[in-house]
Motif scaffolding. Structure first.
Motif, PDB file in Angstrom:
ATOM      1  N   TYR A 267       0.835  -1.207   0.000  1.00 19.96           N
ATOM      2  CA  TYR A 267       0.000   0.000   0.000  1.00 19.96           C
ATOM      3  C   TYR A 267       0.868   1.255   0.000  1.00 19.96           C
ATOM      4  O   TYR A 267       0.541   2.258  -0.649  1.00 19.96           O
ATOM      5  N   ARG A 268       1.989   1.219   0.756  1.00 17.09           N
ATOM      6  CA  ARG A 268       2.851   2.394   0.759  1.00 17.09           C
ATOM      7  C   ARG A 268       3.392   2.664  -0.642  1.00 17.09           C
ATOM      8  O   ARG A 268       3.488   3.812  -1.064  1.00 17.09           O
TER       9      ARG A 268
ATOM     10  N   TYR B 160       0.673   4.097  -3.056  1.00 16.21           N
ATOM     11  CA  TYR B 160       0.369   5.517  -2.842  1.00 16.21           C
ATOM     12  C   TYR B 160       1.623   6.384  -2.830  1.00 16.21           C
ATOM     13  O   TYR B 160       1.552   7.575  -2.516  1.00 16.21           O
ATOM     14  N   SER B 161       2.758   5.780  -3.201  1.00 13.71           N
ATOM     15  CA  SER B 161       3.972   6.579  -3.341  1.00 13.71           C
ATOM     16  C   SER B 161       3.942   7.307  -4.686  1.00 13.71           C
ATOM     17  O   SER B 161       3.055   7.094  -5.520  1.00 13.71           O
TER      18      SER B 161
ATOM     19  N   MET C  66       1.628   6.136  -7.841  1.00 15.28           N
ATOM     20  CA  MET C  66       0.572   7.023  -8.341  1.00 15.28           C
ATOM     21  C   MET C  66       0.808   7.355  -9.815  1.00 15.28           C
ATOM     22  O   MET C  66      -0.140   7.525 -10.579  1.00 15.28           O
TER      23      MET C  66
ATOM     24  N   TRP D 225      -3.469   2.493  -8.021  1.00 18.99           N
ATOM     25  CA  TRP D 225      -4.645   2.524  -7.132  1.00 18.99           C
ATOM     26  C   TRP D 225      -5.870   1.906  -7.798  1.00 18.99           C
ATOM     27  O   TRP D 225      -6.769   1.402  -7.127  1.00 18.99           O
TER      28      TRP D 225
ATOM     29  N   ALA E 134      -6.926   8.395  -3.118  1.00 18.15           N
ATOM     30  CA  ALA E 134      -6.178   8.825  -1.938  1.00 18.15           C
ATOM     31  C   ALA E 134      -6.459   7.856  -0.797  1.00 18.15           C
ATOM     32  O   ALA E 134      -7.580   7.354  -0.648  1.00 18.15           O
ATOM     33  N   ARG E 135      -5.458   7.617  -0.006  1.00 15.47           N
ATOM     34  CA  ARG E 135      -5.614   6.689   1.113  1.00 15.47           C
ATOM     35  C   ARG E 135      -6.388   7.375   2.243  1.00 15.47           C
ATOM     36  O   ARG E 135      -6.075   8.503   2.623  1.00 15.47           O
TER      37      ARG E 135
END
Length: 213
Positions: A1-2, A5-6, A10, A15, A24-25
């Protein structure tokens, strides 16, 4: 997940492959801003000087006396009138605010308003139902600053005296309201140097008669 959304993830629109397709998380939990338990208007900072300097009769202090945890939730409310040092002790089955404040209302509601103008408490959760006290009998409430028990020193001193009969290790679950009244009577019929060696009961009676003239 990191990684998704890095910046790199992105850029590749990773996503989209998530079950919820979130761009967006979302934070794990959204904190709600809590309403303050005690309004600024009832801070002891706004309490009149006549109360602070004991120039007016009918202003009380209230506190909760607790006992060893293994003995259950039963506790005691202590109320002390600041001028006369007249004391009322009430037994509570728990620290829930409604029954605690309900007992206080029942104990003082029959007094003339001049004899129950206000009560100063600390910020314990047991006194959160203070608006009900004001609405029910018209008694103003004031609250000490956080972690400042010395601001209600009269009731703190009275608690130390009452501990002679109500030590922390005592199991008060079997004690009755009459037992509590007898302890109050002992305190109220003991002469006090600060009262010119009169008893709290005598001074309370004198002040009551003055107010009713």
């Amino acid at each position: 997940y990191r990684y998704i959304y890095s910046r790199e993830g992105m850029r590749d629109d990773l996503w989209w492959y998530l079950p919820t397709h979130r761009v967006a998380r979302r934070p794990r939990r959204t904190r709600r801003r809590r309403e303050p338990k005690f309004h600024r208007d009832v801070s002891i900072l706004f309490r009149p000087d006549d109360v602070a300097h004991r120039r007016q009769f009918g202003h009380w202090e209230g506190d909760l006396m607790l006992f060893k945890q293994k003995l259950g939730q039963t506790n005691v409310t202590s109320l002390v009138e600041r001028v006369s040092r007249f004391t009322v002790i009430l037994k509570n089955p728990s620290r829930h605010t409604k029954p605690v404040m309900g007992k206080i209302i029942k104990a003082i509601k029959d007094l003339p308003h001049q004899a129950r103008r206000s009560i100063t408490f600390d910020r314990g959760s047991e006194f959160m139902n203070w608006p009900h006290l004001q609405a029910e009998i018209g008694t103003q409430t004031w609250f000490c600053d956080p972690s400042s028990p010395w601001q209600k020193g009269t009731v703190e001193n009275t608690n130390r005296r009452a501990r002679r009969w109500l030590p922390r290790k005592r199991d008060i679950r079997s004690m009755t309201d009459q037992d509590m009244k007898e302890i109050s009577d002992r305190l109220n019929n003991t002469p006090r140097k600060c009262l010119g060696w009169k008893t709290p009961a005598e001074v309370f009676r004198e002040k009551m008669l003055e107010e009713l003239r």
